[in-house]
Structure formats: structure tokens, C-alpha cells
Design a protein around this motif. Structure first.
Motif: not given
Length: 658
Positions: A215, A218, A222
Motif C-alpha cells: 500500500q 502505491r 502516486r
């Protein structure tokens, strides 16, 4: 590179077609030209005006001081810059996030200068030993990365080693903070070789919402993707609607790419935004969102310079009339400096307005005397060195008073000072149209000094106002380790309120709407950060006060510049209690909490600014206003501030009892 002009649009008005630039030229022509303060060494292109009163002004003058674009801090060095994420802590009297020296970036520079700036970003040029530009860094408020783009091929070295922990994003961990690096150059741990046109973006990562390594990866990637599109500049749009104002900051990025922006507590939005994490800032816990255009809505505040006594009970009107007779019978004061001189005129303008409403004998004669005292400030000849004189400083690009108190010759506090004069001009100009014609251009010069809305004039655009922060900055050169600062948010509100009255009186709808926008934003931020901040926010865990008197870029402080008196801590956030000061109301419990810390259980208003605190109390409901009415009649004369009168104190309270 040409300095790009700050882009600002006031929806519904073509400011160029309205001839605003010509009005500014006429205003400057109405004043003598002089300079009385030598400027510190200016690190700025000759193509731009001295950038006073900005969040980045500490970079521009003399020895550079740290600046705080939010969320990171930036320190200028001889060879490059130091980048870091402040560690925010709170104590009994302070919420602090000092500059962090986590990552030293050496671009091989021998000098720097501010090449361009707009209402939410600044571009810094770095030069080699022969003065050639090596590259440029862009700092944009709210954007959690600083991007440096090469003009010619050279190496950049870093004090910390970055490892390619994730695909396309190198990372480093320093003192508990998580940093990222993306680049189009050749990267190797502590160095980057850049060719012309290539860039490196350094990222200060937020606290992530994910728990697992996958997580977090990611979320890192981003944000890193946003940083691969360096921000180039910003554009601001303001819109004034019937019940709110709308503010938009467009972040113009390379290839029109996505932008990550920190949303502060006053950035109230209605549509859901893509949350990328959160930061602890001195302004509060703030989410990072993906938004090329950061838009928020703020309740509209209407300018107002008159109290309305029409519904005040007859017995109270009689009390007011008796007070007015006594007040207008006093020998008028006429200080020579712009702050106390302006306050004295402000006091008398409010007193004249009330005496006229109450049909007090002698009001007309008092008004004539006030007009004469006011006109004295605007009658100076070109070579005059009279103390009550305004002139245009063609070195600093702004208006200054001959007796420049509190550093106004260094461009401190201009909005505080000029707000009093603009208020008086609006009141007297409404009363006497002939006076209006005598001073129109000169008063315009004060207005445009702090609120010019167009580029390429003799004044910088919106000199003191920080659109992203929603409030003004008071220091002209900001030579402080904590960035710029503002103490009296209420005097800033007073300035935009008076500007609105001046715009309405002179029939300029665009100026009125500009002032409504500024007034609404400043009033909202005043409540959000000075008087009604969220006490439950984790960044304020140890802070033990219900008001914040002094807001800096790097700290919120329970202190004032001039007094350690506890009553000054709140007094400076509410004075001069202009008729527009109802913006301070709306939460009776918080008002009483703010007051209780100052005046105690027994309500001791016999202290500095006790008059303003009683007026503030009147906003806490009918019972509180009734008590304030009775207490005000017994307040010692020496507790009436020099910008106030007993008549005005009582009238303010009486208006809130109907």
C-alpha cells in the motif's frame, strides 16, 4: 528567461479594459516622489519589483532567511539550497515547525536571484561563477516537492544518499522524515547529472494512509508521478457571488500534468478530492490532494463602515448622546506618524458618524475640523518634508509616510496603517463630495499600494496578500528564521473593509468586489488561525491557549510584538472593532472562553484593550452584551484606546442589544 507576470482574474471584470493601470498612474502622479530607507541587498531580477510582504520575502533581501512554502522548508545557500520537512511540535505557548536541514542540495552555484514570482509561486535562478544561469527551482505554495530544471549541463550533489527503493522513485529517510527523488537526469545515490532541460524533483512525503508495504509503495509512486511534472507557475481566479466568494489557484505544470497540493483548514471544498496522505503543519493537520486547480469557497463578508443606531432604545440613545458631547469636546489629537495618526482620524471619523446620527450639537464643527486634519496629509508639495506627508518611493515601489512608524519605510504593516486612512476617506467622502474630489487620487495611491490587481504597474500585485494562506503578511523583508508573520489579523480585515467602502463610494464595482474577496478570505483565516482555531487538532496537543496572537510561516505563537500583557494577546486580534467585526461572532461559547482566559472569572476589563474586549463580549449573545453595556459605562478613561472613544464602545454594544 523573462519574468512571467502574475496572472490574476476577477471574474466578471476586464481590469485592463476598465483602465486600472491608468488609474494607478494617476494615483502615483498625485504624490511627491522620494525614498527615506536604503534597501538591503536585493536578490532579484531587475525585471521585477522588490517582492515585499511575501511568504518568500526572506529570500529577497539581505542575507537570505528560511522560507516555508508548505509543507516543506527551504533554506538558500551559496551553492544551492537545503530542503526538509519541518517537525511540528507544540508547547504551552507555541506550535512550532522550524526549518529542517535534512537534505543539502549543491548545484554548484555562486549566486542566486529571484527571477519571477506570482501569487502562489516563486522561481529562483542559480548562477555559476561567470553569472551564467545553471538552472531554476520553482517553489509553489502547497506543493510538497521542489523542482530544479537545468539551463546548461551540470552536476547536482546531495548530502544524503537516495536509493532506488521503488520503480522510478529514489527515496531517503532522514530524522524520521521520508523523502523522494524523481529525475530525468543520470542518477547515482548522491549525485545527478543534468543536461539542459532535464530536472530533478525532491519530494517531502506525507504520513501515508496505507499500512502494508504494498500500500505504501502505491502511495509513494502516486505522489512521485505528480512530481514528474514540475510546477512552472500559478494563476489565481477570484469570484464574488451573492453569499460566498470562490478562490481558485491553478498550478500550471509541465505537459499539463497532475499536481499534488496540501489543503489547509480554511480551504473548504464541497466536492470529494483524491487524498494522497496528510501532513502535520503549524496551521493544522492537512491532507495532500491531487488537484491541478485548488478551489475553495468562503462565506461572503460585506464591507461596512457605519454602525446603525436606528433601532437602539431611546434611553440608550440618550446615554450615547451624552458620551458623544463629551468626546467631541476633547482637544483632537493629531499624531505625526502614519499608524497613530491614522488611528486618531479613524477614532474621530467614527465619532463624527455617531454624533451626526444622534444630532449632537457641535457635530458639524467637529466634522469640519476633522476634514482639515485629514486633508493635511494630502496637501504636501513635491519638495515637502512635512511630517504628515505621503510620498511614492520609487526605489521600493510603494507609498510611504514621512514619519514611518513600525518600519513602514521597510514596508511593514502597510495594510494596517492605510486601512485607517481608507476608512476615514470613505466616511468623509460620503459626507462631503467636494473633499472626495480633492483626495481621490491620493487615497487611491494608498489603496493600490496594498491591493493592485493588475501586473506591470508601479505597484506589485496584491502586495501583502497570500492567496494560498488566505491572509496577509505584515513584514516587508521578513528577515526571520520563522518566515514572514502577521499579528493583527483584525487590522488586516479593517483594511479590506475600508477598501470596499472606498470602492463603493468611488463607484468602482470591480474594486468593491476585489475588496469583498480579500475581506472574506482574511476574515475566514482570522477565525481559523487566530481566534477560533480547532483546539482538538493533534498539532496543538500541548498548546494551552484558546487564541493565537501571532502567526508565522513556521510557528503560531502566544506573543505580541509590543506587549506581554495577556489582554494584548486577544486585543490585537479584535481591534479596532470596526462595524464589520461581526465576523468574529457566531460562536458564543468560544468568545466567552477566549475572554475568560484574559479577564478571569470576575470579568476584569480594567486592563490594556479592555474597551475592545467589552465590544467583543457583545458578540456572545444578548445577556453578554447587556453585561458589557453596564461594564463599559464604568471603564476608566485611560482604558479607552487611542483609536476608540467611549461613544463608539457604547454604540457598538448598543447595536448588538437590538
Amino acid at each position: 528567461m523573462d519574468a512571467h507576470a502574475a496572472q490574476f482574474a476577477l471574474v466578471g471584470h476586464d481590469l485592463a479594459a476598465l483602465g486600472v493601470s491608468e488609474m494607478i498612474e494617476q494615483a502615483i502622479a498625485a504624490l511627491p516622489v522620494d525614498t527615506i530607507q536604503e534597501m538591503p541587498w536585493l536578490h532579484a531580477s531587475s525585471m521585477i519589483q522588490p517582492p515585499t510582504n511575501r511568504w518568500f520575502s526572506g529570500l529577497a533581501f539581505g542575507s537570505p532567511s528560511p522560507v516555508f512554502p508548505t509543507p516543506y522548508s527551504y533554506i538558500q545557500t551559496d551553492q544551492g539550497f537545503v530542503f526538509g520537512l519541518p517537525h511540528v511540535t507544540s508547547s504551552r505557548h507555541t506550535i512550532s515547525g522550524p526549518a529542517s536541514a535534512d537534505i543539502d542540495v549543491n548545484v554548484g552555484a555562486y549566486g542566486y536571484r529571484i527571477a519571477a514570482h506570482d501569487l502562489a509561486s516563486v522561481t529562483i535562478e542559480f548562477q555559476n561563477e561567470i553569472g551564467r544561469v545553471l538552472g531554476r527551482a520553482v517553489l509553489a505554495e502547497g506543493v510538497p516537492y521542489v523542482s530544479y530544471t537545468a539551463e546548461i549541463a551540470h552536476d547536482v550533489t546531495l548530502s544524503e544518499a537516495f536509493s532506488m527503493e521503488y520503480e522510478s522513485c529514489a527515496t531517503a529517510h532522514v530524522e524520521g522524515s521520508h523523502y523522494g527523488l524523481v529525475t530525468t537526469g543520470a542518477f547515482s545515490a548522491r549525485s545527478i547529472r543534468l543536461q539542459a532541460g532535464q530536472y530533478v524533483s525532491l519530494i517531502a512525503f506525507p504520513q501515508f494512509t496505507g499500512e502494508s508495504p504494498a500500500q505504501i509503495e502505491r502511495e509513494v509512486l502516486r505522489i512521485a508521478r505528480h512530481a514528474t511534472f514540475p510546477v512552472l507557475r500559478t494563476e489565481v481566479t477570484a469570484q464574488v457571488l451573492s453569499d460566498e466568494v470562490v478562490t481558485s489557484i491553478r498550478y500550471v505544470a509541465r505537459e499539463n500534468g497532475p499536481v499534488a497540493v496540501v489543503r489547509l483548514p480554511h480551504h473548504e471544498v464541497r466536492e470529494p478530492l483524491d487524498n494522497l496522505g496528510t501532513y502535520a503543519t503549524v496551521s493544522g493537520t492537512a491532507p495532500l490532494v491531487s488537484a491541478k486547480v485548488l478551489t475553495w469557497r468562503t462565506p461572503r463578508v460585506e464591507p461596512r463602515v457605519h454602525l446603525d443606531l436606528t433601532r437602539v432604545a431611546e434611553d440608550r440613545r440618550a446615554t450615547l448622546a451624552a458620551a458623544a458631547v463629551q468626546d467631541i469636546g476633547e482637544v483632537p489629537r493629531a499624531p505625526e506618524d502614519t499608524y497613530f495618526g491614522g488611528k486618531a482620524l479613524f477614532r474621530d471619523a467614527n465619532l463624527l458618524d455617531l454624533a451626526t446620527q444622534l444630532s449632537v450639537p457641535g457635530a458639524d464643527a467637529f466634522g469640519q475640523g476633522l476634514e482639515e486634519r485629514f486633508l493635511e496629509w494630502f496637501k504636501a508639495a513635491a519638495d515637502s518634508h512635512a511630517p504628515r506627508t505621503f510620498f511614492y518611493d520609487d526605489v521600493w515601489s510603494g507609498v510611504v509616510g514621512r514619519e514611518a512608524s513600525f518600519g513602514t519605510d521597510l514596508f511593514n504593516d502597510h495594510h494596517f496603517h492605510w486601512g485607517y486612512f481608507l476608512h476615514v476617506a470613505a466616511v468623509l467622502g460620503e459626507r462631503n463630495p467636494q473633499l472626495l474630489e480633492q483626495v481621490r487620487e491620493s487615497v487611491d495611491a494608498l489603496a493600490f499600494d496594498i491591493a493592485t490587481p493588475v501586473p506591470d504597474t508601479e505597484f506589485p500585485m496584491l502586495r501583502v496578500f497570500d492567496v494560498y494562506k488566505g491572509h496577509s503578511w505584515a513584514s516587508g523583508t521578513a528577515p526571520f528564521d520563522e518566515g514572514n508573520n502577521q499579528e493583527s489579523s483584525s487590522e488586516a480585515v479593517n483594511a479590506w473593509n475600508a477598501l470596499g467602502a472606498w470602492g463603493k463610494l468611488t463607484g468602482r464595482t470591480w474594486l468593491y468586489e476585489l475588496s469583498v474577496w480579500l475581506l472574506s478570505l482574511e476574515a475566514c483565516s482570522a477565525r481559523t488561525y487566530w481566534t477560533n482555531f480547532d483546539q482538538s487538532d493533534p498539532v496543538r496537543t500541548s498548546y494551552r491557549h484558546s487564541v493565537i496572537p501571532l502567526v508565522w510561516g513556521a510557528k503560531h505563537d502566544y506573543a505580541t510584538w509590543f506587549s506581554g500583557e495577556q489582554s494584548a494577546m486577544l486585543g490585537m486580534a479584535v481591534l479596532p472593532m470596526a462595524p464589520v467585526a461581526d465576523y468574529l461572532g457566531g460562536d458564543s461559547d468560544r468568545i466567552m472562553q477566549n475572554l475568560e482566559e484574559i479577564v478571569g472569572f470576575f470579568g476584569d476589563y480594567d486592563q490594556v484593550f479592555g474597551d475592545y474586549l467589552l465590544m467583543y463580549r457583545a458578540l456572545a449573545g444578548t445577556d453578554a452584551a447587556e453585561q458589557a453595556w453596564h461594564l463599559a459605562q464604568d471603564i476608566p478613561a485611560e482604558r479607552i484606546d487611542d483609536g476608540n472613544s467611549l461613544t463608539y464602545v457604547l454604540a457598538w454594544i448598543a447595536e448588538h442589544l437590538v
